[in-house]
Design a protein around this motif. Sequence first.
Motif, PDB file in Angstrom:
ATOM      1  N   ASP A  88       0.957  -1.174  -0.097  1.00 49.96           N
ATOM      2  CA  ASP A  88      -0.017   0.090   0.050  1.00 49.96           C
ATOM      3  C   ASP A  88       0.930   1.221  -0.041  1.00 49.96           C
ATOM      4  OD1 ASP A  88      -2.564  -1.320   0.036  1.00 49.96           O
ATOM      5  OD2 ASP A  88      -2.575  -1.564   2.153  1.00 49.96           O
ATOM      6  N   VAL A  89       0.538   2.097  -0.837  1.00 50.97           N
ATOM      7  CA  VAL A  89       0.984   3.458  -0.877  1.00 50.97           C
ATOM      8  C   VAL A  89      -0.047   4.516  -0.836  1.00 50.97           C
ATOM      9  CG1 VAL A  89       2.517   5.190  -2.046  1.00 50.97           C
ATOM     10  CG2 VAL A  89       2.988   2.577  -2.511  1.00 50.97           C
ATOM     11  N   THR A  90      -0.066   5.098   0.213  1.00 49.53           N
ATOM     12  CA  THR A  90      -1.102   6.178   0.687  1.00 49.53           C
ATOM     13  C   THR A  90      -0.762   7.515   0.480  1.00 49.53           C
ATOM     14  OG1 THR A  90      -2.076   4.925   2.414  1.00 49.53           O
ATOM     15  CG2 THR A  90      -2.947   7.134   2.220  1.00 49.53           C
ATOM     16  N   LEU A  91      -1.627   8.394  -0.657  1.00 50.66           N
ATOM     17  CA  LEU A  91      -1.284   9.406  -1.208  1.00 50.66           C
ATOM     18  C   LEU A  91      -1.907  10.367  -0.168  1.00 50.66           C
ATOM     19  CD1 LEU A  91      -1.588   8.988  -5.062  1.00 50.66           C
ATOM     20  CD2 LEU A  91       0.624   8.454  -3.612  1.00 50.66           C
ATOM     21  N   THR A  92      -1.282  11.486   0.304  1.00 49.84           N
ATOM     22  CA  THR A  92      -1.600  12.341   1.308  1.00 49.84           C
ATOM     23  C   THR A  92      -1.829  13.886   0.879  1.00 49.84           C
ATOM     24  OG1 THR A  92       0.337  12.462   2.557  1.00 49.84           O
ATOM     25  CG2 THR A  92      -1.162  10.784   3.219  1.00 49.84           C
ATOM     26  N   GLY A  93      -2.109  14.057  -0.271  1.00 51.72           N
ATOM     27  CA  GLY A  93      -1.774  15.603  -0.782  1.00 51.72           C
ATOM     28  C   GLY A  93      -0.631  16.054  -1.143  1.00 51.72           C
ATOM     29  N   SER A  94       0.058  16.776  -0.039  1.00 48.77           N
ATOM     30  CA  SER A  94       1.582  16.959  -0.678  1.00 48.77           C
ATOM     31  C   SER A  94       2.477  16.083  -0.148  1.00 48.77           C
ATOM     32  CB  SER A  94       1.983  18.151   0.290  1.00 48.77           C
ATOM     33  OG  SER A  94       1.639  17.988   1.725  1.00 48.77           O
ATOM     34  N   SER A  95       2.250  14.762   0.170  1.00 49.18           N
ATOM     35  CA  SER A  95       3.267  13.602   0.556  1.00 49.18           C
ATOM     36  C   SER A  95       2.502  12.330   0.413  1.00 49.18           C
ATOM     37  CB  SER A  95       3.790  14.078   1.803  1.00 49.18           C
ATOM     38  OG  SER A  95       5.049  13.253   2.208  1.00 49.18           O
ATOM     39  N   ALA A  96       3.197  11.344   1.047  1.00 49.94           N
ATOM     40  CA  ALA A  96       2.521  10.014   1.038  1.00 49.94           C
ATOM     41  C   ALA A  96       3.042   9.199   2.032  1.00 49.94           C
ATOM     42  CB  ALA A  96       2.964   9.437  -0.511  1.00 49.94           C
ATOM     43  N   ALA A  97       2.547   8.099   2.466  1.00 54.41           N
ATOM     44  CA  ALA A  97       3.004   7.166   3.293  1.00 54.41           C
ATOM     45  C   ALA A  97       3.081   5.501   2.756  1.00 54.41           C
ATOM     46  CB  ALA A  97       2.336   7.260   4.631  1.00 54.41           C
ATOM     47  N   SER A  98       4.218   4.824   3.168  1.00 56.92           N
ATOM     48  CA  SER A  98       4.303   3.557   3.023  1.00 56.92           C
ATOM     49  C   SER A  98       5.153   2.904   3.985  1.00 56.92           C
ATOM     50  CB  SER A  98       4.648   3.377   1.326  1.00 56.92           C
ATOM     51  OG  SER A  98       4.698   1.803   1.196  1.00 56.92           O
ATOM     52  N   ASP A  99       4.841   1.352   4.197  1.00 57.23           N
ATOM     53  CA  ASP A  99       5.811   0.628   5.165  1.00 57.23           C
ATOM     54  C   ASP A  99       6.603  -0.081   4.131  1.00 57.23           C
ATOM     55  OD1 ASP A  99       4.151   1.461   7.008  1.00 57.23           O
ATOM     56  OD2 ASP A  99       3.075  -0.314   7.033  1.00 57.23           O
ATOM     57  N   SER A 100       6.841   0.306   3.009  1.00 55.80           N
ATOM     58  CA  SER A 100       8.058  -0.778   2.144  1.00 55.80           C
ATOM     59  C   SER A 100       9.205   0.106   1.919  1.00 55.80           C
ATOM     60  CB  SER A 100       7.252  -0.937   0.615  1.00 55.80           C
ATOM     61  OG  SER A 100       8.134  -1.513  -0.213  1.00 55.80           O
ATOM     62  N   ASP A 101      10.234  -0.738   2.010  1.00 55.04           N
ATOM     63  CA  ASP A 101      11.537  -0.130   1.714  1.00 55.04           C
ATOM     64  C   ASP A 101      11.695   0.271   0.326  1.00 55.04           C
ATOM     65  OD1 ASP A 101      12.116  -0.253   4.526  1.00 55.04           O
ATOM     66  OD2 ASP A 101      13.043  -2.338   4.335  1.00 55.04           O
ATOM     67  N   ALA A 102      10.920  -0.302  -0.585  1.00 53.70           N
ATOM     68  CA  ALA A 102      11.002   0.129  -1.851  1.00 53.70           C
ATOM     69  C   ALA A 102      10.227   1.203  -2.165  1.00 53.70           C
ATOM     70  CB  ALA A 102      10.582  -1.204  -2.760  1.00 53.70           C
ATOM     71  N   VAL A 103       9.579   2.000  -1.555  1.00 53.06           N
ATOM     72  CA  VAL A 103       9.092   3.168  -1.684  1.00 53.06           C
ATOM     73  C   VAL A 103       9.787   4.417  -1.199  1.00 53.06           C
ATOM     74  CG1 VAL A 103       6.869   4.529  -1.469  1.00 53.06           C
ATOM     75  CG2 VAL A 103       7.004   1.954  -2.081  1.00 53.06           C
ATOM     76  N   GLU A 104      10.477   5.197  -1.867  1.00 52.90           N
ATOM     77  CA  GLU A 104      11.129   6.291  -1.297  1.00 52.90           C
ATOM     78  C   GLU A 104      10.111   7.527  -1.557  1.00 52.90           C
ATOM     79  OE1 GLU A 104      14.803   6.665  -3.248  1.00 52.90           O
ATOM     80  OE2 GLU A 104      15.633   4.764  -2.262  1.00 52.90           O
ATOM     81  N   ILE A 105      10.080   8.509  -0.376  1.00 51.31           N
ATOM     82  CA  ILE A 105       9.161   9.624  -0.486  1.00 51.31           C
ATOM     83  C   ILE A 105      10.061  10.815  -0.061  1.00 51.31           C
ATOM     84  CG2 ILE A 105       7.299  10.594   0.738  1.00 51.31           C
ATOM     85  CD1 ILE A 105       6.170   7.956   1.364  1.00 51.31           C
ATOM     86  N   ASP A 106      10.143  11.797  -1.066  1.00 42.15           N
ATOM     87  CA  ASP A 106      10.695  12.862  -1.070  1.00 42.15           C
ATOM     88  C   ASP A 106       9.827  14.230  -1.244  1.00 42.15           C
ATOM     89  OD1 ASP A 106      12.655  14.975  -0.777  1.00 42.15           O
ATOM     90  OD2 ASP A 106      13.926  14.332  -2.662  1.00 42.15           O
ATOM     91  N   GLY A 107       9.281  14.518  -0.084  1.00 40.33           N
ATOM     92  CA  GLY A 107       8.230  15.562  -0.247  1.00 40.33           C
ATOM     93  C   GLY A 107       6.996  14.926  -1.071  1.00 40.33           C
ATOM     94  N   SER A 108       6.943  15.787  -2.140  1.00 40.02           N
ATOM     95  CA  SER A 108       5.589  15.297  -3.117  1.00 40.02           C
ATOM     96  C   SER A 108       6.126  14.362  -4.099  1.00 40.02           C
ATOM     97  CB  SER A 108       5.090  16.419  -3.586  1.00 40.02           C
ATOM     98  OG  SER A 108       5.597  17.142  -4.354  1.00 40.02           O
ATOM     99  N   THR A 109       7.185  13.823  -3.977  1.00 39.41           N
ATOM    100  CA  THR A 109       7.450  13.026  -5.117  1.00 39.41           C
ATOM    101  C   THR A 109       7.716  11.443  -4.626  1.00 39.41           C
ATOM    102  OG1 THR A 109       8.887  14.549  -6.206  1.00 39.41           O
ATOM    103  CG2 THR A 109       9.520  12.013  -6.635  1.00 39.41           C
ATOM    104  N   VAL A 110       7.111  10.533  -5.080  1.00 44.48           N
ATOM    105  CA  VAL A 110       7.129   9.022  -4.609  1.00 44.48           C
ATOM    106  C   VAL A 110       7.874   8.262  -5.679  1.00 44.48           C
ATOM    107  CG1 VAL A 110       5.910   7.024  -3.944  1.00 44.48           C
ATOM    108  CG2 VAL A 110       4.831   9.466  -3.422  1.00 44.48           C
ATOM    109  N   THR A 111       8.907   7.724  -5.104  1.00 43.94           N
ATOM    110  CA  THR A 111       9.556   6.880  -6.069  1.00 43.94           C
ATOM    111  C   THR A 111       9.600   5.287  -5.631  1.00 43.94           C
ATOM    112  OG1 THR A 111      11.396   8.521  -6.333  1.00 43.94           O
ATOM    113  CG2 THR A 111      11.956   6.718  -7.031  1.00 43.94           C
ATOM    114  N   ILE A 112       9.231   4.491  -6.635  1.00 38.57           N
ATOM    115  CA  ILE A 112       9.060   2.992  -6.742  1.00 38.57           C
ATOM    116  C   ILE A 112      10.461   2.343  -7.047  1.00 38.57           C
ATOM    117  CG2 ILE A 112       8.354   0.871  -7.208  1.00 38.57           C
ATOM    118  CD1 ILE A 112       6.387   2.858  -5.663  1.00 38.57           C
ATOM    119  N   THR A 113      11.415   1.906  -6.238  1.00 42.80           N
ATOM    120  CA  THR A 113      12.854   1.498  -6.686  1.00 42.80           C
ATOM    121  C   THR A 113      13.025  -0.066  -6.879  1.00 42.80           C
ATOM    122  OG1 THR A 113      13.469   1.145  -4.300  1.00 42.80           O
ATOM    123  CG2 THR A 113      13.648   3.356  -5.275  1.00 42.80           C
TER     124      THR A 113
END
Length: 585
Positions: A88-113
């Motif tokens: 799960d990747v939850t988008l929260t407006g100006s950012s996001a949240a996820s428990d996965s180490d493969a999801v990097e969140i930098d401000g409003s940029t979500v990167t799947i690695t």
Amino acid sequence: MLRRRLTRRISLAAIPLTLTAVVLAGCAVQSADAASTSSGTTSTSTESSETATAVVVDSDLDADAVLAANADYTVVNDDEWSESDAVDVTLTGSSAASDSDAVEIDGSTVTITSAGVYRLSGALDGSVVVAAEDDAQVVLILDDADISASDGPAITVQTADDVALVLADGSSNAVSDTDAYADDADANAAIYSDADLTISGTGSLTVSGNGNDGITSTDDLVVLSGDITVEAVDDGLRGKDALVVRDGTVTVDAGGDALKSDQADDAAQGFVLIEGGAVSLTSGDDGIAAATDVVITGGTVDITAGAGTAADAGAKGVAAGVVAALDGGEVAIDAADDALHSDGSVGLGGATVTVDAGDDGVHAEQTLEIRDGVVTVASSVEGLEAADIALSGGTVDVTASDDGVNAASGTGTQGGGMGGGGEADSGETLVISGGTVGVTGGGDGLDSNGTITITGGVVSVSGPTGGGEGAIDANGAVTLDGGTVQVGGSSTGTLSGAQAFVSASVSGSTGDTVEIADAAGTVVGTFELPASFASVIFSDAAIVDGGTYTITVNGGSSVSATAGEQVATGGPGGGGMAGPGGGRP
């Protein structure tokens, strides 16, 4: 396979069309027995060629053959991944949240690695980037996701092998991008992928391409299912190597091309394939544009190209660089320029095609063949046009303000005179061997800069009644060797061939019925003409050469004619032919 396709593409410019036997380079051809020919008959006109002309049908115009010559495209099928593995990747407006180490969140940029399955839900004023291993398969499930980017694409695939966008059941998803890109921007679409991209699922997706394209893949772009709506200032959907629609509902409103594949460096790529679904396209430029082939085998396709623009603006409904092959489905096109166009050849083998065109209804630079299906050119300047035209089946109905069916190329002069008219046979061919063909032309009905041969089918030609145009007009021989031919107009070229005909100077109005009866009073032919006429020609196996026949219009006025004598045909500027064998009066 690849070598053959390359040869065909080169042949567009390299092979002259002033040949008496037209064989397209690199194409599989039929045997001499299978090809339609006018062998054994020659025109009595001194201006026309005395060499028998053969049309060789290009078997590559069959959809299966075209696809077999192309490269396989890449698709991520639903059985290649499991929804139970989704992160799960939850988008929260100006950012996001996820428990996965493969999801990097930098401000409003979500990167799947890394490779895997990821479920995106919520709203994001930012962007999602896929930067996984080069051999990774990444599945993004959009589950009520709304992604809006202000400085670039909403979704960008930078690195991966295959990527799938899956529209969750019952979900409504939207993506939009910036309204301006730099001229040298690497990624310039609302959804941009440098890997093969597949879209599937049963939900909906709305894409706003505010700065350039809607959805772009620099490899293959495949739509398996879903309800997809795209608005773009330039191209709607672009798959550089291939663009494929198997099913789903695809609605595109694009300022440029609606569907596009533009890989011009590989002859086995750069194609658009529609196998099913409901596709509705509105475009400022071409509705479907392919560097190589456009193939349609199913579904419904509705195209409006260049609405409100002039024909010289060049917006075509379908534009193929090599072959357009339509063997199934229902296709409706309204185009400012040609409705269905190919720089190479066009094959129609089973589709139901209805077109309105600001220029040509169906145009091919090389060969146009209609083997089956229903083809209706409701309005056009010229209805069907190609260097070589072979009509062997199906139902064809053409309405044109100029020539109805025109076998012409750059090597000859269009609109040649009657039976040659002082212009040489330049090798083009029009062969009708089957099907039902109806033509209403403001110019010539059937026209060829070379020869016209009719060996089968039912052929009805109506108009014109003057202006120096002819119902049947060829620079070379006009040969009747079979079928049923019923003509109402003003003039025809010199007629020859094994099958007898009846010709009479008799006039009628739009909708009048013509009846042909033999000396015993037996009716051998009846037909209605959709335009006014000043003469009638009828040819059928029932006509006996030298026999006497009565031609009656609407059960009233009638004239008598002898089969085999081509009488003078009236109408202002219509000129005429007379005497057995069509000698000039």
